[in-house]
Design an enzyme around this catalytic site. Structure first.
Site, PDB file in Angstrom:
ATOM      1  N   TRP A   1      14.932  -1.266 -18.327  1.00  0.00           N
ATOM      2  CA  TRP A   1      16.029  -0.365 -18.691  1.00  0.00           C
ATOM      3  C   TRP A   1      15.395   0.987 -19.017  1.00  0.00           C
ATOM      4  O   TRP A   1      14.518   1.082 -19.871  1.00  0.00           O
ATOM      5  CB  TRP A   1      16.773  -0.943 -19.891  1.00  0.00           C
ATOM      6  CG  TRP A   1      17.919  -0.131 -20.381  1.00  0.00           C
ATOM      7  CD1 TRP A   1      18.916   0.417 -19.643  1.00  0.00           C
ATOM      8  CD2 TRP A   1      18.197   0.199 -21.751  1.00  0.00           C
ATOM      9  NE1 TRP A   1      19.808   1.078 -20.459  1.00  0.00           N
ATOM     10  CE2 TRP A   1      19.385   0.948 -21.754  1.00  0.00           C
ATOM     11  CE3 TRP A   1      17.552  -0.076 -22.961  1.00  0.00           C
ATOM     12  CZ2 TRP A   1      19.943   1.443 -22.932  1.00  0.00           C
ATOM     13  CZ3 TRP A   1      18.111   0.400 -24.119  1.00  0.00           C
ATOM     14  CH2 TRP A   1      19.297   1.154 -24.107  1.00  0.00           C
TER      15      TRP A   1
ATOM     16  N   ASP B   1      13.795  -7.559 -26.589  1.00  0.00           N
ATOM     17  CA  ASP B   1      15.132  -7.015 -26.389  1.00  0.00           C
ATOM     18  C   ASP B   1      16.042  -8.165 -25.963  1.00  0.00           C
ATOM     19  O   ASP B   1      15.903  -8.717 -24.871  1.00  0.00           O
ATOM     20  CB  ASP B   1      15.080  -5.923 -25.314  1.00  0.00           C
ATOM     21  CG  ASP B   1      16.400  -5.184 -25.167  1.00  0.00           C
ATOM     22  OD1 ASP B   1      17.417  -5.652 -25.729  1.00  0.00           O
ATOM     23  OD2 ASP B   1      16.436  -4.146 -24.489  1.00  0.00           O
TER      24      ASP B   1
ATOM     25  N   LYS C   1      27.631  -7.035 -25.088  1.00  0.00           N
ATOM     26  CA  LYS C   1      27.998  -7.769 -23.885  1.00  0.00           C
ATOM     27  C   LYS C   1      28.693  -9.077 -24.206  1.00  0.00           C
ATOM     28  O   LYS C   1      29.787  -9.353 -23.713  1.00  0.00           O
ATOM     29  CB  LYS C   1      26.758  -8.048 -23.026  1.00  0.00           C
ATOM     30  CG  LYS C   1      26.299  -6.868 -22.192  1.00  0.00           C
ATOM     31  CD  LYS C   1      25.616  -5.811 -23.041  1.00  0.00           C
ATOM     32  CE  LYS C   1      25.112  -4.663 -22.181  1.00  0.00           C
ATOM     33  NZ  LYS C   1      24.464  -3.611 -23.014  1.00  0.00           N
TER      34      LYS C   1
END
Length: 397
Positions: free
Chosen positions: A131, A212, A247
Protein backbone atom coordinates in the site's frame (compact mmCIF):
# COMPACT_ATOMS: atom_id res chain seq x y z
CA UNK A 1 5.72 35.76 0.84
CA UNK A 2 5.68 32.56 2.88
CA UNK A 3 3.98 30.10 0.54
CA UNK A 4 4.72 31.30 -2.99
CA UNK A 5 7.58 28.82 -3.49
CA UNK A 6 5.50 25.78 -2.54
CA UNK A 7 5.11 23.35 -5.42
CA UNK A 8 1.98 21.36 -6.10
CA UNK A 9 2.19 17.79 -4.83
CA UNK A 10 1.86 15.00 -7.38
CA UNK A 11 -1.65 13.61 -7.60
CA UNK A 12 -2.39 10.54 -5.50
CA UNK A 13 -2.63 7.70 -8.06
CA UNK A 14 -5.84 6.25 -6.63
CA UNK A 15 -7.57 9.54 -5.77
CA UNK A 16 -6.58 10.90 -9.18
CA UNK A 17 -8.04 7.80 -10.80
CA UNK A 18 -11.30 8.37 -8.92
CA UNK A 19 -11.44 11.97 -10.17
CA UNK A 20 -10.96 10.78 -13.74
CA UNK A 21 -13.70 8.20 -13.26
CA UNK A 22 -16.12 10.84 -11.96
CA UNK A 23 -15.45 13.05 -14.99
CA UNK A 24 -15.96 10.19 -17.46
CA UNK A 25 -19.32 10.55 -19.24
CA UNK A 26 -19.51 6.92 -20.35
CA UNK A 27 -22.57 5.37 -18.63
CA UNK A 28 -20.87 1.95 -18.77
CA UNK A 29 -17.71 3.06 -16.95
CA UNK A 30 -16.28 0.75 -14.28
CA UNK A 31 -14.16 1.82 -11.28
CA UNK A 32 -11.92 -0.97 -9.99
CA UNK A 33 -9.36 1.37 -8.43
CA UNK A 34 -10.96 2.52 -5.21
CA UNK A 35 -10.34 0.22 -2.23
CA UNK A 36 -13.80 -0.10 -0.72
CA UNK A 37 -16.19 -3.03 -0.61
CA UNK A 38 -19.15 -2.85 -2.97
CA UNK A 39 -22.16 -5.15 -3.05
CA UNK A 40 -23.76 -6.71 -6.12
CA UNK A 41 -25.47 -3.39 -6.86
CA UNK A 42 -22.20 -1.47 -6.80
CA UNK A 43 -22.96 0.20 -3.46
CA UNK A 44 -20.90 0.39 -0.27
CA UNK A 45 -23.61 -0.53 2.24
CA UNK A 46 -24.08 0.27 5.90
CA UNK A 47 -24.18 -3.12 7.62
CA UNK A 48 -27.41 -4.02 9.41
CA UNK A 49 -25.51 -4.76 12.61
CA UNK A 50 -24.08 -1.23 12.46
CA UNK A 51 -27.54 0.30 12.03
CA UNK A 52 -28.83 -1.68 15.01
CA UNK A 53 -25.83 -0.63 17.11
CA UNK A 54 -26.42 3.02 16.22
CA UNK A 55 -30.02 2.74 17.40
CA UNK A 56 -28.78 1.48 20.76
CA UNK A 57 -26.18 4.26 20.99
CA UNK A 58 -28.78 6.91 20.10
CA UNK A 59 -31.12 5.67 22.82
CA UNK A 60 -28.52 5.22 25.56
CA UNK A 61 -25.84 7.85 24.95
CA UNK A 62 -26.11 10.69 27.45
CA UNK A 63 -22.86 12.60 26.92
CA UNK A 64 -20.49 13.73 24.20
CA UNK A 65 -17.61 14.23 26.61
CA UNK A 66 -14.07 13.14 25.80
CA UNK A 67 -13.09 9.50 25.78
CA UNK A 68 -9.95 8.34 27.61
CA UNK A 69 -6.88 9.16 25.51
CA UNK A 70 -6.49 5.53 24.45
CA UNK A 71 -10.23 5.00 23.91
CA UNK A 72 -12.73 2.87 25.78
CA UNK A 73 -11.07 0.07 27.75
CA UNK A 74 -13.72 -2.39 26.55
CA UNK A 75 -12.89 -1.50 22.95
CA UNK A 76 -9.26 -2.45 23.55
CA UNK A 77 -10.24 -5.77 25.10
CA UNK A 78 -12.56 -6.64 22.21
CA UNK A 79 -9.95 -5.65 19.63
CA UNK A 80 -7.37 -7.87 21.32
CA UNK A 81 -9.84 -10.77 21.41
CA UNK A 82 -10.16 -10.54 17.63
CA UNK A 83 -6.40 -10.42 17.15
CA UNK A 84 -5.24 -13.03 19.66
CA UNK A 85 -8.34 -15.15 20.25
CA UNK A 86 -10.83 -14.86 23.09
CA UNK A 87 -8.98 -17.35 25.31
CA UNK A 88 -5.53 -15.83 24.81
CA UNK A 89 -3.70 -14.55 27.90
CA UNK A 90 -2.75 -11.47 25.88
CA UNK A 91 -6.32 -10.19 26.04
CA UNK A 92 -6.17 -9.22 29.72
CA UNK A 93 -2.76 -9.99 31.23
CA UNK A 94 -1.33 -6.53 30.55
CA UNK A 95 1.43 -7.75 28.24
CA UNK A 96 -0.50 -6.33 25.27
CA UNK A 97 -1.74 -2.72 25.40
CA UNK A 98 -4.03 -1.01 22.93
CA UNK A 99 -5.22 2.43 21.91
CA UNK A 100 -7.97 3.58 19.59
CA UNK A 101 -6.63 5.41 16.53
CA UNK A 102 -8.34 7.13 13.58
CA UNK A 103 -8.49 4.13 11.28
CA UNK A 104 -5.81 1.62 10.44
CA UNK A 105 -3.83 4.49 8.92
CA UNK A 106 -3.88 6.31 12.24
CA UNK A 107 -2.70 3.16 14.00
CA UNK A 108 0.20 2.83 11.58
CA UNK A 109 1.14 6.48 12.12
CA UNK A 110 0.84 6.39 15.92
CA UNK A 111 2.88 3.18 15.92
CA UNK A 112 5.54 4.78 13.72
CA UNK A 113 5.58 7.87 15.94
CA UNK A 114 6.03 5.64 18.99
CA UNK A 115 8.95 3.82 17.37
CA UNK A 116 10.63 7.11 16.52
CA UNK A 117 9.90 8.92 19.80
CA UNK A 118 11.11 6.02 21.94
CA UNK A 119 14.19 5.33 19.80
CA UNK A 120 12.99 1.77 19.26
CA UNK A 121 14.39 1.63 15.72
CA UNK A 122 15.41 3.82 12.79
CA UNK A 123 14.63 1.62 9.79
CA UNK A 124 11.45 -0.11 8.63
CA UNK A 125 11.53 -2.83 5.96
CA UNK A 126 8.43 -2.68 3.73
CA UNK A 127 7.22 -5.12 1.09
CA UNK A 128 7.59 -4.25 -2.59
CA UNK A 129 4.86 -3.74 -3.65
CA UNK A 130 2.72 -2.51 -0.78
CA UNK A 131 0.00 0.00 0.00
CA UNK A 132 1.71 3.19 -1.20
CA UNK A 133 0.86 5.11 1.96
CA UNK A 134 3.11 2.83 4.04
CA UNK A 135 6.21 4.55 2.68
CA UNK A 136 4.85 8.02 3.39
CA UNK A 137 3.64 7.19 6.89
CA UNK A 138 6.99 5.92 8.14
CA UNK A 139 8.88 8.71 6.38
CA UNK A 140 6.70 11.45 7.88
CA UNK A 141 7.27 9.89 11.30
CA UNK A 142 11.01 10.40 10.77
CA UNK A 143 11.93 6.78 10.04
CA UNK A 144 13.91 5.41 7.11
CA UNK A 145 12.61 2.55 5.02
CA UNK A 146 14.04 -0.24 2.91
CA UNK A 147 12.15 -2.55 0.56
CA UNK A 148 12.01 -6.32 0.41
CA UNK A 149 10.67 -8.22 -2.64
CA UNK A 150 7.25 -9.77 -2.25
CA UNK A 151 5.65 -10.47 -5.64
CA UNK A 152 6.88 -12.93 -8.26
CA UNK A 153 5.62 -11.62 -11.60
CA UNK A 154 6.38 -14.87 -13.37
CA UNK A 155 4.40 -17.18 -11.09
CA UNK A 156 1.95 -14.50 -9.86
CA UNK A 157 2.79 -15.76 -6.37
CA UNK A 158 4.83 -14.89 -3.30
CA UNK A 159 8.57 -14.37 -3.81
CA UNK A 160 9.20 -15.92 -0.42
CA UNK A 161 12.82 -17.01 -0.90
CA UNK A 162 13.83 -13.62 -2.29
CA UNK A 163 11.96 -11.98 0.57
CA UNK A 164 13.97 -13.81 3.22
CA UNK A 165 17.19 -13.42 1.27
CA UNK A 166 16.75 -9.65 1.20
CA UNK A 167 15.71 -9.43 4.85
CA UNK A 168 19.01 -11.11 5.72
CA UNK A 169 20.44 -7.63 5.15
CA UNK A 170 18.32 -6.15 7.95
CA UNK A 171 20.19 -5.15 11.08
CA UNK A 172 19.27 -6.42 14.53
CA UNK A 173 16.53 -4.16 15.88
CA UNK A 174 15.12 -3.14 12.50
CA UNK A 175 11.35 -3.17 12.00
CA UNK A 176 9.67 -5.40 9.39
CA UNK A 177 6.24 -4.25 8.22
CA UNK A 178 4.01 -7.20 7.29
CA UNK A 179 0.45 -7.61 6.03
CA UNK A 180 -1.43 -10.06 8.26
CA UNK A 181 -3.77 -11.16 5.45
CA UNK A 182 -5.21 -10.03 2.12
CA UNK A 183 -1.97 -8.33 1.10
CA UNK A 184 -2.59 -4.96 -0.53
CA UNK A 185 -2.11 -4.77 -3.50
CA UNK A 186 -1.28 -8.35 -4.51
CA UNK A 187 -3.84 -10.41 -2.60
CA UNK A 188 -1.08 -12.96 -1.96
CA UNK A 189 -0.52 -14.25 1.58
CA UNK A 190 2.07 -16.61 3.06
CA UNK A 191 1.04 -20.18 3.74
CA UNK A 192 0.96 -21.49 7.31
CA UNK A 193 4.35 -23.11 6.71
CA UNK A 194 5.77 -19.86 5.37
CA UNK A 195 4.43 -17.91 8.34
CA UNK A 196 6.17 -20.43 10.60
CA UNK A 197 9.48 -20.04 8.75
CA UNK A 198 9.11 -16.26 8.70
CA UNK A 199 8.38 -16.14 12.43
CA UNK A 200 11.47 -18.20 13.23
CA UNK A 201 13.53 -15.98 10.92
CA UNK A 202 12.34 -12.73 12.57
CA UNK A 203 13.09 -14.11 16.02
CA UNK A 204 16.54 -15.37 15.07
CA UNK A 205 17.46 -12.04 13.44
CA UNK A 206 15.98 -10.09 16.37
CA UNK A 207 13.74 -8.03 14.09
CA UNK A 208 10.61 -6.26 15.31
CA UNK A 209 7.38 -7.19 13.47
CA UNK A 210 4.94 -4.35 12.74
CA UNK A 211 1.80 -5.97 11.33
CA UNK A 212 -0.85 -4.19 9.28
CA UNK A 213 -4.13 -6.02 9.96
CA UNK A 214 -6.56 -4.07 7.78
CA UNK A 215 -8.71 -6.90 6.40
CA UNK A 216 -9.52 -9.37 9.16
CA UNK A 217 -12.38 -11.56 7.99
CA UNK A 218 -12.02 -10.70 4.31
CA UNK A 219 -9.60 -13.54 3.52
CA UNK A 220 -10.67 -16.91 4.91
CA UNK A 221 -12.41 -15.99 8.16
CA UNK A 222 -11.98 -14.03 11.37
CA UNK A 223 -9.90 -16.66 13.14
CA UNK A 224 -8.11 -17.90 10.03
CA UNK A 225 -6.94 -14.42 9.04
CA UNK A 226 -5.28 -13.92 12.43
CA UNK A 227 -3.23 -17.09 12.10
CA UNK A 228 -0.11 -15.39 10.80
CA UNK A 229 -0.01 -12.99 13.75
CA UNK A 230 -0.52 -15.80 16.24
CA UNK A 231 2.28 -17.84 14.70
CA UNK A 232 4.65 -14.87 14.91
CA UNK A 233 3.73 -14.40 18.57
CA UNK A 234 4.85 -17.96 19.28
CA UNK A 235 8.39 -16.82 18.48
CA UNK A 236 8.49 -13.03 18.91
CA UNK A 237 7.71 -11.54 22.32
CA UNK A 238 7.37 -7.99 21.05
CA UNK A 239 5.09 -7.01 18.16
CA UNK A 240 3.15 -3.96 16.96
CA UNK A 241 -0.24 -4.52 15.31
CA UNK A 242 -2.31 -1.91 13.47
CA UNK A 243 -5.85 -3.23 13.04
CA UNK A 244 -8.79 -1.63 11.27
CA UNK A 245 -12.57 -1.85 11.30
CA UNK A 246 -13.03 0.13 8.09
CA UNK A 247 -13.48 -2.93 5.90
CA UNK A 248 -14.89 -5.70 8.06
CA UNK A 249 -17.56 -3.46 9.60
CA UNK A 250 -17.87 -1.06 6.65
CA UNK A 251 -16.93 1.89 8.88
CA UNK A 252 -14.79 3.65 6.29
CA UNK A 253 -15.71 7.21 7.21
CA UNK A 254 -15.93 6.62 10.97
CA UNK A 255 -12.15 6.05 11.17
CA UNK A 256 -11.93 3.21 13.68
CA UNK A 257 -8.55 1.56 14.12
CA UNK A 258 -6.53 0.13 16.96
CA UNK A 259 -2.82 0.05 17.70
CA UNK A 260 -1.83 -2.90 19.89
CA UNK A 261 1.71 -3.35 21.19
CA UNK A 262 2.73 -6.70 22.64
CA UNK A 263 5.45 -6.58 25.31
CA UNK A 264 7.37 -9.30 27.20
CA UNK A 265 5.96 -8.38 30.63
CA UNK A 266 3.17 -6.41 32.28
CA UNK A 267 5.71 -4.02 33.75
CA UNK A 268 6.97 -3.14 30.29
CA UNK A 269 3.37 -3.01 29.03
CA UNK A 270 2.50 -0.36 31.63
CA UNK A 271 5.46 1.78 30.54
CA UNK A 272 4.66 1.35 26.86
CA UNK A 273 1.02 2.33 27.46
CA UNK A 274 2.10 5.52 29.22
CA UNK A 275 4.20 6.49 26.20
CA UNK A 276 1.44 5.48 23.75
CA UNK A 277 -0.78 7.99 25.51
CA UNK A 278 1.74 10.74 24.85
CA UNK A 279 2.00 9.72 21.18
CA UNK A 280 -1.80 9.87 20.87
CA UNK A 281 -2.07 13.09 22.88
CA UNK A 282 0.42 14.95 20.71
CA UNK A 283 -1.03 13.64 17.45
CA UNK A 284 -4.82 13.81 17.88
CA UNK A 285 -5.38 14.76 21.55
CA UNK A 286 -8.38 12.45 21.87
CA UNK A 287 -9.92 9.70 19.69
CA UNK A 288 -13.27 10.01 17.89
CA UNK A 289 -16.07 8.25 19.73
CA UNK A 290 -18.95 7.28 17.46
CA UNK A 291 -17.26 4.57 15.39
CA UNK A 292 -15.55 3.12 18.44
CA UNK A 293 -18.88 2.88 20.24
CA UNK A 294 -20.37 1.09 17.21
CA UNK A 295 -17.58 -1.51 17.24
CA UNK A 296 -17.83 -1.97 20.99
CA UNK A 297 -21.61 -2.35 20.83
CA UNK A 298 -21.55 -4.86 17.96
CA UNK A 299 -18.77 -7.03 19.37
CA UNK A 300 -20.10 -7.10 22.93
CA UNK A 301 -23.72 -7.93 22.03
CA UNK A 302 -24.31 -11.63 21.26
CA UNK A 303 -27.07 -10.98 18.74
CA UNK A 304 -25.25 -8.17 16.94
CA UNK A 305 -21.98 -10.13 16.94
CA UNK A 306 -23.70 -13.05 15.20
CA UNK A 307 -25.32 -10.65 12.73
CA UNK A 308 -21.91 -9.10 11.98
CA UNK A 309 -20.23 -12.45 11.43
CA UNK A 310 -22.98 -13.42 8.99
CA UNK A 311 -22.76 -10.14 7.07
CA UNK A 312 -18.97 -10.36 6.99
CA UNK A 313 -19.18 -13.89 5.60
CA UNK A 314 -21.56 -12.66 2.89
CA UNK A 315 -19.06 -9.97 1.85
CA UNK A 316 -16.17 -12.42 1.87
CA UNK A 317 -18.10 -15.03 -0.11
CA UNK A 318 -19.20 -12.49 -2.72
CA UNK A 319 -15.57 -11.52 -3.31
CA UNK A 320 -14.58 -15.19 -3.59
CA UNK A 321 -17.39 -15.79 -6.09
CA UNK A 322 -16.28 -12.82 -8.21
CA UNK A 323 -12.71 -14.13 -8.21
CA UNK A 324 -13.86 -17.50 -9.50
CA UNK A 325 -16.16 -15.96 -12.10
CA UNK A 326 -13.50 -13.52 -13.35
CA UNK A 327 -10.86 -16.22 -13.73
CA UNK A 328 -13.27 -18.60 -15.43
CA UNK A 329 -14.60 -16.01 -17.88
CA UNK A 330 -11.13 -14.68 -18.74
CA UNK A 331 -9.90 -18.20 -19.42
CA UNK A 332 -12.98 -18.90 -21.58
CA UNK A 333 -12.43 -15.65 -23.51
CA UNK A 334 -8.94 -16.77 -24.47
CA UNK A 335 -7.25 -14.04 -22.47
CA UNK A 336 -4.85 -16.53 -20.88
CA UNK A 337 -4.60 -18.48 -17.67
CA UNK A 338 -5.97 -16.32 -14.84
CA UNK A 339 -6.52 -19.11 -12.30
CA UNK A 340 -4.01 -17.40 -9.98
CA UNK A 341 -6.70 -14.82 -9.21
CA UNK A 342 -8.66 -17.50 -7.34
CA UNK A 343 -5.64 -18.21 -5.11
CA UNK A 344 -5.38 -14.58 -3.98
CA UNK A 345 -7.21 -13.23 -0.93
CA UNK A 346 -9.21 -10.16 -0.03
CA UNK A 347 -10.48 -7.24 -2.02
CA UNK A 348 -7.49 -6.86 -4.32
CA UNK A 349 -5.92 -8.81 -7.14
CA UNK A 350 -2.65 -8.25 -8.94
CA UNK A 351 -3.98 -8.94 -12.42
CA UNK A 352 -0.68 -9.06 -14.28
CA UNK A 353 -1.89 -6.37 -16.69
CA UNK A 354 0.80 -3.97 -17.90
CA UNK A 355 0.64 -0.19 -17.57
CA UNK A 356 -0.02 0.05 -21.30
CA UNK A 357 -2.94 -2.39 -21.05
CA UNK A 358 -4.32 -0.53 -18.01
CA UNK A 359 -4.10 2.73 -19.96
CA UNK A 360 -5.96 1.23 -22.90
CA UNK A 361 -8.69 -0.06 -20.59
CA UNK A 362 -9.20 3.48 -19.33
CA UNK A 363 -8.98 5.30 -22.66
CA UNK A 364 -10.86 2.82 -24.85
CA UNK A 365 -13.30 1.15 -22.46
CA UNK A 366 -13.70 3.53 -19.47
CA UNK A 367 -12.43 0.87 -17.09
CA UNK A 368 -10.32 2.33 -14.29
CA UNK A 369 -7.56 0.22 -12.72
CA UNK A 370 -4.47 1.30 -10.78
CA UNK A 371 -1.38 1.50 -13.00
CA UNK A 372 0.24 -1.45 -11.24
CA UNK A 373 -2.57 -3.67 -12.53
CA UNK A 374 -4.21 -3.95 -9.11
CA UNK A 375 -7.92 -4.65 -9.40
CA UNK A 376 -10.44 -4.15 -6.62
CA UNK A 377 -12.35 -7.41 -7.01
CA UNK A 378 -15.10 -6.06 -4.75
CA UNK A 379 -15.99 -3.61 -7.54
CA UNK A 380 -16.91 -6.45 -9.90
CA UNK A 381 -20.51 -7.63 -10.10
CA UNK A 382 -22.79 -9.60 -12.40
CA UNK A 383 -23.75 -6.43 -14.27
CA UNK A 384 -20.25 -5.40 -15.28
CA UNK A 385 -18.18 -8.59 -15.33
CA UNK A 386 -18.86 -9.56 -18.95
CA UNK A 387 -17.92 -6.10 -20.21
CA UNK A 388 -14.81 -6.18 -18.03
CA UNK A 389 -13.77 -9.59 -19.39
CA UNK A 390 -14.28 -8.67 -23.04
CA UNK A 391 -12.34 -5.43 -22.53
CA UNK A 392 -9.39 -7.17 -20.83
CA UNK A 393 -9.36 -9.78 -23.59
CA UNK A 394 -9.28 -7.01 -26.18
CA UNK A 395 -6.23 -5.26 -24.71
CA UNK A 396 -4.36 -8.52 -24.15
CA UNK A 397 -4.80 -9.97 -27.65
Amino acid sequence: MFFDRIEAAPADPILGLTDSFKNDKNPLKINLGVGVYQNAQGQTPVLNCVKEAEKIILETENSKSYLPITGLSEFGVLARELIFGKDSELVNNGFAVSCHCPGGTGALRIGSDFIKQQNVATTVWISDPTWANHYQIVSMAGLKYERYPYYDRVTHGLAFDKMLETLQQAKEGDVVLLHACCHNPTGIDPTVEQWQELAEFLASKKLLPFIDFAYQGFGNGIEEDAQGIRIILEHCKEVLIASSFSKNLGLYNERVGCLTIVCDSKEVGDKVLSQMKIAVRTAISNPPAHGEKIVTTVLSDTKLRAMWEDELAQMRNRIHDMRKALASKLNAAGAGDFNFIVEQNGMFSFSGLTKEQVERLKNEFSIYIVGSGRICVAGINENNIDRLVSSIAAVIK
